[in-house]
Every structure is written in structure tokens, then in C-alpha cells.
Scaffold this motif. Sequence first.
Motif, mmCIF file in Angstrom:
data_model
loop_
_atom_site.group_PDB
_atom_site.id
_atom_site.type_symbol
_atom_site.label_atom_id
_atom_site.label_comp_id
_atom_site.label_asym_id
_atom_site.label_seq_id
_atom_site.Cartn_x
_atom_site.Cartn_y
_atom_site.Cartn_z
ATOM 1 N N SER A 17 0.819 -1.215 0.000
ATOM 2 C CA SER A 17 0.000 0.000 0.000
ATOM 3 C C SER A 17 0.852 1.264 0.000
ATOM 4 O O SER A 17 1.915 1.321 0.614
ATOM 5 N N ALA A 18 0.351 2.281 -0.666
ATOM 6 C CA ALA A 18 1.040 3.578 -0.723
ATOM 7 C C ALA A 18 0.651 4.475 0.448
ATOM 8 O O ALA A 18 1.036 5.636 0.494
ATOM 9 N N LYS A 19 -0.072 3.933 1.415
ATOM 10 C CA LYS A 19 -0.550 4.755 2.534
ATOM 11 C C LYS A 19 0.543 5.108 3.530
ATOM 12 O O LYS A 19 0.390 6.030 4.308
ATOM 13 N N THR A 20 1.640 4.357 3.513
ATOM 14 C CA THR A 20 2.757 4.646 4.413
ATOM 15 C C THR A 20 4.068 4.450 3.657
ATOM 16 O O THR A 20 4.121 3.660 2.714
ATOM 17 N N SER A 21 5.097 5.152 4.087
ATOM 18 C CA SER A 21 6.385 5.031 3.397
ATOM 19 C C SER A 21 7.254 3.917 3.983
ATOM 20 O O SER A 21 8.345 3.664 3.490
ATOM 21 N N VAL A 22 6.770 3.243 5.010
ATOM 22 C CA VAL A 22 7.547 2.191 5.663
ATOM 23 C C VAL A 22 7.544 0.926 4.803
ATOM 24 O O VAL A 22 6.490 0.454 4.375
ATOM 25 N N ASP A 23 8.755 0.379 4.559
ATOM 26 C CA ASP A 23 8.857 -0.861 3.790
ATOM 27 C C ASP A 23 8.278 -2.028 4.595
ATOM 28 O O ASP A 23 8.274 -1.993 5.828
ATOM 29 N N PRO A 24 7.825 -3.079 3.899
ATOM 30 C CA PRO A 24 7.285 -4.246 4.589
ATOM 31 C C PRO A 24 8.328 -4.892 5.501
ATOM 32 O O PRO A 24 9.521 -4.870 5.215
ATOM 33 N N SER A 25 7.844 -5.473 6.584
ATOM 34 C CA SER A 25 8.732 -6.129 7.541
ATOM 35 C C SER A 25 9.248 -7.452 6.977
ATOM 36 O O SER A 25 8.679 -8.011 6.035
ATOM 37 N N GLU A 26 10.302 -7.963 7.572
ATOM 38 C CA GLU A 26 10.862 -9.259 7.186
ATOM 39 C C GLU A 26 9.806 -10.355 7.341
ATOM 40 O O GLU A 26 9.694 -11.238 6.499
ATOM 41 N N LYS A 27 9.019 -10.268 8.401
ATOM 42 C CA LYS A 27 7.959 -11.258 8.639
ATOM 43 C C LYS A 27 6.921 -11.231 7.514
ATOM 44 O O LYS A 27 6.502 -12.276 7.015
ATOM 45 N N ALA A 28 6.525 -10.028 7.117
ATOM 46 C CA ALA A 28 5.542 -9.886 6.035
ATOM 47 C C ALA A 28 6.109 -10.423 4.726
ATOM 48 O O ALA A 28 5.422 -11.128 3.982
ATOM 49 N N LEU A 29 7.368 -10.100 4.446
ATOM 50 C CA LEU A 29 8.013 -10.593 3.229
ATOM 51 C C LEU A 29 8.088 -12.114 3.232
ATOM 52 O O LEU A 29 7.843 -12.767 2.205
ATOM 53 N N HIS A 30 8.409 -12.685 4.383
ATOM 54 C CA HIS A 30 8.473 -14.143 4.502
ATOM 55 C C HIS A 30 7.107 -14.764 4.215
ATOM 56 O O HIS A 30 7.015 -15.779 3.513
ATOM 57 N N GLN A 31 6.052 -14.155 4.730
ATOM 58 C CA GLN A 31 4.698 -14.676 4.491
ATOM 59 C C GLN A 31 4.348 -14.627 2.994
ATOM 60 O O GLN A 31 3.726 -15.554 2.472
ATOM 61 N N LEU A 32 4.773 -13.571 2.319
ATOM 62 C CA LEU A 32 4.547 -13.485 0.872
ATOM 63 C C LEU A 32 5.317 -14.588 0.153
ATOM 64 O O LEU A 32 4.795 -15.232 -0.764
ATOM 65 N N ALA A 33 6.572 -14.799 0.554
ATOM 66 C CA ALA A 33 7.408 -15.833 -0.076
ATOM 67 C C ALA A 33 6.785 -17.210 0.101
ATOM 68 O O ALA A 33 6.733 -18.006 -0.843
ATOM 69 N N VAL A 34 6.296 -17.498 1.285
ATOM 70 C CA VAL A 34 5.621 -18.780 1.532
ATOM 71 C C VAL A 34 4.380 -18.883 0.642
ATOM 72 O O VAL A 34 4.112 -19.932 0.055
ATOM 73 N N GLY A 35 3.654 -17.782 0.518
ATOM 74 C CA GLY A 35 2.455 -17.766 -0.330
ATOM 75 C C GLY A 35 2.749 -18.089 -1.785
ATOM 76 O O GLY A 35 1.943 -18.713 -2.467
ATOM 77 N N THR A 36 3.936 -17.704 -2.273
ATOM 78 C CA THR A 36 4.262 -17.966 -3.683
ATOM 79 C C THR A 36 4.493 -19.449 -3.956
ATOM 80 O O THR A 36 4.551 -19.860 -5.105
ATOM 81 N N LYS A 37 4.603 -20.243 -2.910
ATOM 82 C CA LYS A 37 4.839 -21.679 -3.086
ATOM 83 C C LYS A 37 3.535 -22.471 -3.160
ATOM 84 O O LYS A 37 3.548 -23.673 -3.324
ATOM 85 N N ASN A 38 2.420 -21.764 -3.065
ATOM 86 C CA ASN A 38 1.093 -22.350 -3.214
ATOM 87 C C ASN A 38 0.508 -21.806 -4.519
ATOM 88 O O ASN A 38 0.505 -20.595 -4.733
ATOM 89 N N PHE A 39 0.016 -22.690 -5.382
ATOM 90 C CA PHE A 39 -0.416 -22.272 -6.720
ATOM 91 C C PHE A 39 -1.422 -21.124 -6.694
ATOM 92 O O PHE A 39 -1.247 -20.117 -7.385
ATOM 93 N N VAL A 40 -2.467 -21.234 -5.903
ATOM 94 C CA VAL A 40 -3.509 -20.200 -5.870
ATOM 95 C C VAL A 40 -2.969 -18.914 -5.249
ATOM 96 O O VAL A 40 -3.173 -17.820 -5.779
ATOM 97 N N GLN A 41 -2.259 -19.050 -4.142
ATOM 98 C CA GLN A 41 -1.726 -17.867 -3.479
ATOM 99 C C GLN A 41 -0.668 -17.179 -4.341
ATOM 100 O O GLN A 41 -0.571 -15.951 -4.340
#
Length: 138
Positions: A17-41
Motif C-alpha cells: 500500500s502507498a498509505k505509508t512510506s515504511v517498507d514491509p517487515s521481514e515477517k511480512a516478506l516471509h509470508q509473501l514468499a511462503v504464499g508464492t509456493k502455493n499455486f492459488v496464493q
Amino acid sequence: FFLIQMGIKTFTKQVTSAKTSVDPSEKALHQLAVGTKNFVQFQDVMTMIWKRLSSPDKEYLGIQKALYCLHYLLLHGSEQVITESRVHQPEISTLTSFHSPIAQPDNGSIIRDRAHDVMKLLNNEEELKRKRAELAGQ
């Protein structure tokens, strides 16, 4: 827990989101990475990344965060992230010359730098493989 409640599509939307200038946390990035290993996600995550990367200039913070996420996903996400990113190289490449007077204080230099970093990974397959292997071994 938070991710399970809202779904990966909404989570990705919030993380970039462009609502804040703060980059995503390591935890959030990890959750996205895990999501990419599931076809639908995977589809949900990457669709939002590509949507953010093609946003209008006024949404420069979303573009900036999407590039940050994409860089992380190239190193930690599924192999499919690499394949799909190569298809989208022309769009990513255009961001290496991004310039917007709205993007303060630097007129978009963060976006240009991040786009260069992503392109460097995509253009050097051996280095990308080495970094992925190194990070997977940690």
C-alpha cells in the motif's frame, strides 16, 4: 495468524500500500514468499505485485514497495516468481528510468535503484541461483 484471517490477496495489497512510506517487515516478506509456493496464493501475490508496478506515478510508494517485495521474492519465493518476472522484464526495466516530481524527496531514485537491483538479479541467472542457494542454506 493475521494473514490467515484476511487472505493473501488482501495481505499483499496492504503490504504494498502507498498509505505509508515504511517498507514491509521481514515477517511480512516471509509470508509473501511462503504464499508464492502455493499455486492459488502465488497468483494472488504476483497479480498484486504487477498491479502495483503498473500504478500511476502518484502511487509511487506502492511501486517502491512492490519492487522491494519482488526483490525479496526473487531470492526467497518459488522458482515460478523468477519465471514470471522474466516475462515482466520490460515493465520492470521501464522503472529504471522512473522520474516523478511527486516522488519526494528524490524524484523516484529509490524506485530506479530498486528496479536496477531486480533487473540485475534477472539478468544474471548464475548469481541469482547462487544467492538463492546461499539463503536457502541459512
